[in-house]
Scaffold this motif. Structure first.
Motif, PDB file in Angstrom:
ATOM      1  N   UNK A 317       0.818  -1.208   0.000  1.00 26.57           N
ATOM      2  CA  UNK A 317       0.000   0.000   0.000  1.00 26.57           C
ATOM      3  C   UNK A 317       0.857   1.266   0.000  1.00 26.57           C
ATOM      4  N   UNK A 318       1.851   1.293  -0.878  1.00 25.27           N
ATOM      5  CA  UNK A 318       2.719   2.455  -0.926  1.00 25.27           C
ATOM      6  C   UNK A 318       3.501   2.605   0.362  1.00 25.27           C
ATOM      7  N   UNK A 319       3.411   3.780   0.965  1.00 26.94           N
ATOM      8  CA  UNK A 319       4.130   4.043   2.215  1.00 26.94           C
ATOM      9  C   UNK A 319       3.410   3.484   3.435  1.00 26.94           C
ATOM     10  N   UNK A 320       2.167   3.047   3.268  1.00 26.99           N
ATOM     11  CA  UNK A 320       1.413   2.479   4.386  1.00 26.99           C
ATOM     12  C   UNK A 320       1.702   0.994   4.533  1.00 26.99           C
ATOM     13  N   UNK A 321       1.237   0.412   5.615  1.00 26.08           N
ATOM     14  CA  UNK A 321       1.471  -1.006   5.878  1.00 26.08           C
ATOM     15  C   UNK A 321       0.784  -1.867   4.815  1.00 26.08           C
ATOM     16  N   UNK A 322       1.388  -2.973   4.430  1.00 20.89           N
ATOM     17  CA  UNK A 322       0.763  -3.875   3.455  1.00 20.89           C
ATOM     18  C   UNK A 322      -0.506  -4.499   4.018  1.00 20.89           C
ATOM     19  N   UNK A 323      -1.344  -4.973   3.115  1.00 19.22           N
ATOM     20  CA  UNK A 323      -2.504  -5.779   3.473  1.00 19.22           C
ATOM     21  C   UNK A 323      -2.164  -7.241   3.175  1.00 19.22           C
ATOM     22  N   UNK A 324      -2.764  -8.148   3.948  1.00 16.93           N
ATOM     23  CA  UNK A 324      -2.492  -9.563   3.767  1.00 16.93           C
ATOM     24  C   UNK A 324      -3.788 -10.359   3.774  1.00 16.93           C
ATOM     25  N   UNK A 325      -3.829 -11.420   2.958  1.00 18.15           N
ATOM     26  CA  UNK A 325      -4.888 -12.420   3.017  1.00 18.15           C
ATOM     27  C   UNK A 325      -4.238 -13.781   2.816  1.00 18.15           C
ATOM     28  N   UNK A 326      -4.955 -14.834   3.199  1.00 18.16           N
ATOM     29  CA  UNK A 326      -4.531 -16.195   2.891  1.00 18.16           C
ATOM     30  C   UNK A 326      -5.221 -16.606   1.603  1.00 18.16           C
ATOM     31  N   UNK A 327      -4.445 -16.955   0.591  1.00 20.27           N
ATOM     32  CA  UNK A 327      -5.005 -17.332  -0.702  1.00 20.27           C
ATOM     33  C   UNK A 327      -5.082 -18.833  -0.873  1.00 20.27           C
ATOM     34  N   UNK A 328      -6.166 -19.320  -1.443  1.00 19.98           N
ATOM     35  CA  UNK A 328      -6.367 -20.747  -1.691  1.00 19.98           C
ATOM     36  C   UNK A 328      -6.016 -21.080  -3.143  1.00 19.98           C
ATOM     37  N   UNK A 329      -6.265 -22.324  -3.512  1.00 22.19           N
ATOM     38  CA  UNK A 329      -6.085 -22.746  -4.907  1.00 22.19           C
ATOM     39  C   UNK A 329      -6.916 -21.877  -5.844  1.00 22.19           C
ATOM     40  N   UNK A 330      -8.122 -21.487  -5.434  1.00 21.55           N
ATOM     41  CA  UNK A 330      -8.959 -20.682  -6.317  1.00 21.55           C
ATOM     42  C   UNK A 330      -8.393 -19.283  -6.519  1.00 21.55           C
ATOM     43  N   UNK A 331      -7.759 -18.711  -5.515  1.00 21.60           N
ATOM     44  CA  UNK A 331      -7.093 -17.427  -5.718  1.00 21.60           C
ATOM     45  C   UNK A 331      -5.985 -17.596  -6.754  1.00 21.60           C
ATOM     46  N   UNK A 332      -5.233 -18.674  -6.637  1.00 18.93           N
ATOM     47  CA  UNK A 332      -4.147 -18.937  -7.585  1.00 18.93           C
ATOM     48  C   UNK A 332      -4.694 -19.100  -9.002  1.00 18.93           C
ATOM     49  N   UNK A 333      -5.855 -19.736  -9.144  1.00 21.84           N
ATOM     50  CA  UNK A 333      -6.463 -19.902 -10.467  1.00 21.84           C
ATOM     51  C   UNK A 333      -6.776 -18.546 -11.091  1.00 21.84           C
ATOM     52  N   UNK A 334      -7.266 -17.604 -10.297  1.00 24.13           N
ATOM     53  CA  UNK A 334      -7.551 -16.275 -10.850  1.00 24.13           C
ATOM     54  C   UNK A 334      -6.280 -15.644 -11.390  1.00 24.13           C
ATOM     55  N   UNK A 335      -5.156 -15.877 -10.731  1.00 23.85           N
ATOM     56  CA  UNK A 335      -3.894 -15.305 -11.218  1.00 23.85           C
ATOM     57  C   UNK A 335      -3.404 -15.984 -12.492  1.00 23.85           C
ATOM     58  N   UNK A 336      -3.985 -17.119 -12.873  1.00 26.57           N
ATOM     59  CA  UNK A 336      -3.634 -17.722 -14.165  1.00 26.57           C
ATOM     60  C   UNK A 336      -4.239 -16.907 -15.302  1.00 26.57           C
ATOM     61  N   UNK A 337      -5.239 -16.121 -15.016  1.00 31.24           N
ATOM     62  CA  UNK A 337      -5.836 -15.234 -16.016  1.00 31.24           C
ATOM     63  C   UNK A 337      -4.945 -14.014 -16.210  1.00 31.24           C
ATOM     64  N   UNK A 338      -4.371 -13.533 -15.132  1.00 30.12           N
ATOM     65  CA  UNK A 338      -3.426 -12.412 -15.164  1.00 30.12           C
ATOM     66  C   UNK A 338      -2.541 -12.571 -13.942  1.00 30.12           C
ATOM     67  N   UNK A 339      -1.241 -12.717 -14.177  1.00 26.57           N
ATOM     68  CA  UNK A 339      -0.322 -13.122 -13.114  1.00 26.57           C
ATOM     69  C   UNK A 339      -0.062 -11.963 -12.156  1.00 26.57           C
ATOM     70  N   UNK A 340      -1.048 -11.652 -11.342  1.00 26.06           N
ATOM     71  CA  UNK A 340      -0.937 -10.540 -10.396  1.00 26.06           C
ATOM     72  C   UNK A 340      -1.908 -10.748  -9.260  1.00 26.06           C
ATOM     73  N   UNK A 341      -1.401 -10.684  -8.026  1.00 27.82           N
ATOM     74  CA  UNK A 341      -2.287 -10.797  -6.873  1.00 27.82           C
ATOM     75  C   UNK A 341      -3.195  -9.576  -6.771  1.00 27.82           C
ATOM     76  N   UNK A 342      -2.726  -8.421  -7.238  1.00 30.07           N
ATOM     77  CA  UNK A 342      -3.544  -7.212  -7.227  1.00 30.07           C
ATOM     78  C   UNK A 342      -4.727  -7.381  -8.182  1.00 30.07           C
ATOM     79  N   UNK A 343      -4.454  -7.927  -9.348  1.00 32.32           N
ATOM     80  CA  UNK A 343      -5.510  -8.205 -10.315  1.00 32.32           C
ATOM     81  C   UNK A 343      -6.540  -9.164  -9.709  1.00 32.32           C
ATOM     82  N   UNK A 344      -6.053 -10.268  -9.132  1.00 30.41           N
ATOM     83  CA  UNK A 344      -6.967 -11.263  -8.573  1.00 30.41           C
ATOM     84  C   UNK A 344      -7.836 -10.669  -7.469  1.00 30.41           C
TER      85      UNK A 344
END
Length: 360
Positions: A317-344
């Motif tokens: 988040x720029x100069x602010x603290x990062x955000x975190x989540x726990x990603x599952x297989x389905x989150x990873x599948x979304x990144x196969x569409x566009x290789x970016x956690x921000x996109x997903x």
């Protein structure tokens, strides 16, 4: 969308009259979008020996008409401004999830997504029944990619693919790999176009050659696009049924798990936290719920019983603290569409906001 596995859609694809319809063809619905003027290229590739050698090679390997392949590639024109668009951002450019989200998950997309969902509720429900992908994921993808068909690109696909095949910027750190990728996409496009009566100069898309409402690359068209309404042709520009079915088909091919959450909330126990261990696999699910917790991550509720693997997803988040989540297989599948956690994450959050708007 720049990704790729041969799926069951290929057989159906080869047996139908294939996509890339020009806008002048009869449409299944009234199209409110204004006509799009193509960006014009400059020097034709007919003068390039490397392009003509590639044309001969493709014609031989794909058993295509040599003169047609040479003429098609030869008519493609260099897009002078496209190569620089492929260069990675300059170092020092800070990632900012909050800013990224604000640009994507906005009132315009949410309202348009709700209209799209209402207009296509039966199709979205059928796609979920057949492929296991819920409506909010399909709606999120189409909204992020093209704002439900409003912004599909105005570059001639043949120009974009030829430019990135023969004039990819050599200063890119992965130039050889990316050039090979785009040559493969150009070959796929030519192979598909050779089986239709369409003019290969007509299809428009992004500066990377992605097409239609879901922005499929040519190889993804060949592998995952489906004739979801059974009319004998695949149309990802004007036919919402084919768009919805094809996005769901893509996700299933990459391992989407029915009814599995994509993310879980996560906190940290500072006394036990092993952040380098958690971050080492990047976005690829690697940890069981137990091993995830053993490294200092704190999960609650259903997340503690998650049967699959997890990854720690960091969103700066720029100069602010990062955000975190726990990603599952389905989150990873979304990144196969566009290789970016921000996109997903933007796909997930837009889909959730649209779903909430539907309930109001």
């Amino acid at each position: 969308m720049l990704r790729s596995v041969l799926g069951p859609a290929l057989a159906a694809l080869l047996g139908s009259t294939l996509l890339f319809p020009p806008a002048a063809l009869a449409q299944k619905r009234a199209d409110p979008r204004p006509a799009v003027s193509a960006v014009r290229g400059t020097v034709p590739y007919a003068t390039r020996d490397d392009a003509m050698r590639f044309a001969d090679d493709v014609a031989a390997r794909r058993n295509l008409d040599r003169d047609w392949v040479r003429a098609t590639i030869g008519a493609a024109r260099l897009l002078p401004n496209v190569p620089r668009l492929m260069l990675p951002p300059k170092r020092g450019t800070a990632k900012n999830w909050a800013a990224y989200r604000q640009r994507i998950v906005d009132p315009v997309r949410i309202a348009a997504g709700a209209r799209f969902w209402r207009d296509n509720a039966a199709l979205l429900a059928r796609a979920e029944a057949e492929y296991g992908v819920p409506p909010e994921i399909v709606v999120g993808i189409i909204g992020v990619e093209t704002l439900y068909g409003r912004i599909m690109g105005n570059f001639r696909v043949i120009d974009a693919l030829a430019t990135l095949s023969f004039d990819f910027p050599q200063s890119h750190p992965r130039a050889a790999e990316r050039e090979a990728f785009f040559r493969g996409e150009l070959e796929s496009f030519l192979s598909t176009e050779s089986r239709t009566a369409e003019d290969p100069m007509v299809p428009l898309g992004s500066y990377a050659g992605a097409m239609g409402m879901p922005q499929f690359m040519p190889s993804s068209m060949a592998k995952y696009a489906v004739d979801f309404d059974g009319d004998g042709r695949i149309d990802l520009v004007n036919n919402n049924a084919d768009v919805i079915g094809s996005v769901a088909s893509y996700f299933k091919a990459f391992g989407w798990q029915r009814r599995m959450p994509s993310i879980y909330p996560v906190r940290f126990d500072a006394a036990r936290l092993k952040m380098p261990v958690l971050m080492a696999p990047d976005i690829k699910p690697t940890f069981s719920a137990d091993s995830f917790v053993a490294t200092g991550a704190v999960l609650e509720g259903e997340a503690l019983k998650h049967p699959g693997l997890l990854a720690l997803i960091e969103l700066q988040n720029g100069d602010d603290a990062p955000s975190y989540v726990a990603g599952t297989q389905n989150f990873y599948v979304i990144t196969r569409y566009n290789w970016s956690s921000y996109y997903a994450m933007s796909v997930l959050e837009l889909g959730d906001e649209v779903k909430a708007a539907m309930a109001q």
